[in-house]
Design a protein around this motif. Structure first.
Motif, short mmCIF file in Angstrom:
data_model
loop_
_atom_site.label_atom_id
_atom_site.label_comp_id
_atom_site.label_asym_id
_atom_site.label_seq_id
_atom_site.Cartn_x
_atom_site.Cartn_y
_atom_site.Cartn_z
N VAL A 6 2.78 -11.15 -1.56
CA VAL A 6 1.64 -10.48 -2.18
C VAL A 6 2.06 -10.08 -3.59
O VAL A 6 3.03 -9.34 -3.77
N VAL A 7 1.35 -10.58 -4.59
CA VAL A 7 1.70 -10.30 -5.98
C VAL A 7 0.72 -9.29 -6.55
O VAL A 7 -0.49 -9.54 -6.59
N LEU A 8 1.23 -8.15 -6.98
CA LEU A 8 0.39 -7.08 -7.53
C LEU A 8 0.39 -7.13 -9.05
O LEU A 8 0.83 -6.22 -9.74
N GLY A 9 -0.07 -8.25 -9.61
CA GLY A 9 -0.14 -8.39 -11.05
C GLY A 9 1.20 -8.80 -11.65
O GLY A 9 2.19 -8.98 -10.93
N PRO A 10 1.26 -8.95 -12.98
CA PRO A 10 2.50 -9.36 -13.65
C PRO A 10 3.60 -8.31 -13.46
O PRO A 10 3.35 -7.11 -13.61
N LEU A 11 4.81 -8.77 -13.16
CA LEU A 11 5.93 -7.86 -12.95
C LEU A 11 6.28 -7.10 -14.23
O LEU A 11 6.59 -5.91 -14.19
N THR A 12 6.24 -7.78 -15.37
CA THR A 12 6.71 -7.18 -16.62
C THR A 12 5.84 -6.01 -17.07
O THR A 12 6.31 -5.15 -17.82
N SER A 13 4.60 -5.96 -16.61
CA SER A 13 3.70 -4.89 -17.08
C SER A 13 3.25 -3.97 -15.95
O SER A 13 2.33 -3.17 -16.14
N VAL A 14 3.88 -4.08 -14.77
CA VAL A 14 3.43 -3.24 -13.66
C VAL A 14 3.71 -1.77 -13.95
O VAL A 14 4.73 -1.41 -14.55
N SER A 15 2.78 -0.92 -13.54
CA SER A 15 2.92 0.53 -13.72
C SER A 15 2.04 1.21 -12.68
O SER A 15 1.27 0.56 -11.96
N THR A 16 2.15 2.53 -12.60
CA THR A 16 1.27 3.25 -11.67
C THR A 16 -0.19 3.07 -12.06
O THR A 16 -1.07 3.07 -11.20
N GLU A 17 -0.44 2.89 -13.35
CA GLU A 17 -1.82 2.69 -13.81
C GLU A 17 -2.38 1.36 -13.31
O GLU A 17 -3.54 1.28 -12.93
N THR A 18 -1.55 0.30 -13.32
CA THR A 18 -2.04 -1.00 -12.83
C THR A 18 -2.13 -0.99 -11.31
O THR A 18 -3.05 -1.58 -10.73
N LEU A 19 -1.17 -0.32 -10.64
CA LEU A 19 -1.16 -0.33 -9.17
C LEU A 19 -2.32 0.45 -8.58
O LEU A 19 -2.83 0.10 -7.51
N LYS A 20 -2.76 1.51 -9.26
CA LYS A 20 -3.84 2.31 -8.67
C LYS A 20 -5.18 1.57 -8.72
O LYS A 20 -6.14 1.98 -8.08
N ASN A 21 -5.20 0.48 -9.47
CA ASN A 21 -6.42 -0.35 -9.53
C ASN A 21 -6.36 -1.52 -8.57
O ASN A 21 -7.28 -2.34 -8.52
N GLU A 22 -5.26 -1.63 -7.79
CA GLU A 22 -5.13 -2.69 -6.79
C GLU A 22 -5.71 -2.21 -5.46
O GLU A 22 -5.74 -1.02 -5.16
N GLY A 23 -6.15 -3.17 -4.62
CA GLY A 23 -6.59 -2.86 -3.27
C GLY A 23 -7.86 -2.02 -3.22
O GLY A 23 -8.63 -1.94 -4.18
N VAL A 24 -8.06 -1.38 -2.06
CA VAL A 24 -9.26 -0.55 -1.86
C VAL A 24 -8.82 0.86 -1.49
O VAL A 24 -7.80 1.06 -0.82
N ALA A 25 -9.63 1.83 -1.87
CA ALA A 25 -9.34 3.22 -1.58
C ALA A 25 -9.68 3.54 -0.12
O ALA A 25 -10.69 3.07 0.40
N VAL A 26 -8.81 4.32 0.53
CA VAL A 26 -9.09 4.78 1.89
C VAL A 26 -8.81 6.27 1.96
O VAL A 26 -8.06 6.81 1.13
N GLU A 27 -9.41 6.93 2.94
CA GLU A 27 -9.16 8.35 3.15
C GLU A 27 -7.77 8.57 3.72
O GLU A 27 -7.25 7.71 4.47
N TYR A 28 -7.17 9.69 3.42
CA TYR A 28 -5.84 9.98 3.94
C TYR A 28 -5.85 10.04 5.47
O TYR A 28 -4.87 9.70 6.13
#
Length: 529
Positions: A447-469
């Motif tokens: 599973v590739v979560l975008g480019p490795l060189t530019s990954v950050s918490t900002e890019t990761l929080k836009n991946e996937g779908v939001a779920v309740e805790y």
């Protein structure tokens, strides 16, 4: 302190000489049980001593490392101070050269001063010895004409000006002499004082170094003694272990009754999945000691129905994985690093079970290792059958589980580097920050979560779908407000814990149900499809 003898006592030796046949099977079984308990008690004492020796060795190694570090610092201080002394010596030599030049200049000034002094002296003597006591006015007014008056006026002015210049030069040169002498004295005094200070510092550092080296020698000597003691204890333990195994073989021959199997009479399990809160511990046991997660889960189910039944048996076994206290004293592990080896702690208990099975040769003979856990062939069959059922029916070994466990290899074997983990070299050396670790973990499950060189918490929080805790599952991303909003990210592993690259620990499992991470968790949960 008395030396500990490594000789095995007579009681232990006679175990092997007891006849191996008896007319009464129950009596024989009870006899062997007493023998094995006796050996286990002896092993418990020996292994307690081994554990104490290990603790002392670790403490001494820690002290040794601290002293080694201190000695390195002292060597660095010595080198730096020696450099300073050398620099001062060079400067002193340079100043000596300068002083010699100043001394030549002073000699020239002295000659000039002496010459002027002689001129003034001769002029004063000449005036005193003159037969005609004339002053400058008489000389001027005795002129016969104006031209002669003017000439005499000019001569007298030159004489007066010359005397004044001589006196002024004399004063200037004398002042220069005084200034030069003071400059030379001050410079030399300052340099010599600095040299004395640095030399004093060197002596203090050398003295400290000698003390540290003596301490180090004492520590190394103590460590050698304790290591030798540990080796002797381990030989004693190996001998006792061999006795225990021999007695166990005899017990196996008489086929201990099946009712001794704890809680294994029914293997029905209505659920389709293993409880998610226990999976991190089974998987950690698999990663650390090579015991399949489903085997550990099967033992947990058979022993205490996943910790839902009474945790103390009539035979004296305790905790979720049902250890006898004497066995726990041998093998108990503080898996959660809370400072206590707790048989009732599920984390400690599962990891200890994995360690126990590994120590009894699971990798070579799984059945034999499980038999050591509970001396019954039926128990072995029940565990393996149920483990196979879990392996077939459980859906927990999905990519979500893999992404949770794949990072276990880096626990205790990585460092946090802000901006690290974005090239192959960093990854090979375990140099991650929180975002690059999450990216790497998912990449191991394709599973590739975008480019490795530019990954950050900002890019990761836009991946996937939001779920309740309340709906969180292992493998979900969790976010924390640290130095900024969504400043940290990790992967949820279950039981209120997450795995991530933390600045203080490197890759590690952290508790988000209490303390710092509970305060920093912002409620953002993202599920990667």
């Amino acid at each position: 302190m008395k030396k500990k003898s490594v000789l095995i006592n007579a009681a232990a030796i006679t175990i092997l000489t007891i006849p191996l046949t008896a007319p009464n099977i129950k009596a024989e079984s009870a006899s062997y049980s007493n023998q094995i308990e006796n050996v286990q008690n002896q092993r418990s004492k020996v292994q307690t001593n081994i554990t104490n020796a290990d603790s002392k060795i670790k403490l001494l190694i820690n002290q040794q490392n601290q002293l080694d570090l201190q000695l390195k610092k002292l060597d660095l201080a010595l080198n730096e101070n020696n450099k300073k002394v050398l620099e001062i010596d060079i400067e002193i030599n340079n100043k000596v050269t300068t002083i010699k030049s100043l001394q030549l200049e002073m000699e020239t000034l002295l000659k000039s001063i002496s010459k002027r002094r002689e001129i003034l002296k001769k002029r004063a003597i000449a005036m005193q010895n003159s037969d005609v006591n004339l002053n400058y006015l008489e000389i001027l007014f005795s002129s016969s004409n104006f031209n002669e008056f003017f000439q005499r006026m000019s001569g007298i002015s030159k004489i007066i000006e010359s005397d004044r210049a001589i006196l002024e030069s004399q004063r200037t040169d004398m002042k220069s002499m005084e200034d030069l002498e003071e400059a030379i004295k001050t410079t030399m005094r300052d340099l010599l004082n600095q040299r004395i200070e640095y030399k004093g510092a060197l002596e203090v550092i050398e003295e400290q170094k000698n003390e540290e080296e003596n301490l180090l020698k004492n520590i190394l000597s103590k460590k050698d003694r304790i290591v030798n003691l540990k080796q002797n204890l381990m030989k004693e333990d190996a001998f006792l272990k061999a006795q225990e195994q021999e007695i166990s073989k005899e017990i196996q021959k008489i086929n201990r009754p099946a009712e001794q199997i704890s809680n294994s009479s029914s293997l029905s399990y209505s659920g389709n999945n293993v409880p998610s809160e226990f999976m991190p511990y089974y998987l950690e046991g698999e990663t650390r000691y090579g015991i399949p997660w489903n085997v550990l889960s099967a033992i947990h189910w058979i022993e205490t129905r996943y910790s839902t039944t009474k945790l103390e048996s009539s035979a004296g076994a305790i905790g979720p994985m049902q250890f006898l206290p004497s066995t726990w004293n041998h093998y108990g592990i503080d898996a959660d690093n809370d400072g206590t080896r707790d048989p009732y702690n599920i984390h400690d208990s599962v990891i200890t079970a994995a360690y126990y099975l590994n120590d009894h040769g699971f990798s070579k003979d799984p059945e034999k290792a499980i038999w050591h856990y509970n001396h019954s062939t039926k128990y072995v069959k029940d565990v393996l059958d149920f483990a196979e059922k879990l392996k077939v029916t459980s859906s927990t070994r999905s990519n979500k589980t893999d992404v949770v466990t794949v990072g276990y290899k880096w626990m205790g074997n990585s460092i946090y580097i802000f901006g690290g983990g974005r090239n192959q070299k960093d990854i090979e050396q375990g140099r991650f920050d929180c975002s690059s670790f999450v990216h790497w973990a998912f990449s191991q499950t394709n599973v590739v979560l975008g480019p490795l060189t530019s990954v950050s918490t900002e890019t990761l929080k836009n991946e996937g779908v939001a779920v309740e805790y309340s709906e969180i599952q292992p493998g979900d991303l969790v976010f924390f407000d640290t130095y900024k909003v969504d400043g940290h990210v990790g992967i949820y592993v279950g039981d209120g814990k997450f795995i991530g690259a933390q600045s203080s620990t490197g890759v590690a499992i952290a508790d988000m149900s209490s303390g710092y991470w509970k305060q920093k968790f912002n409620g953002r949960v993202k599920r990667i499809k």
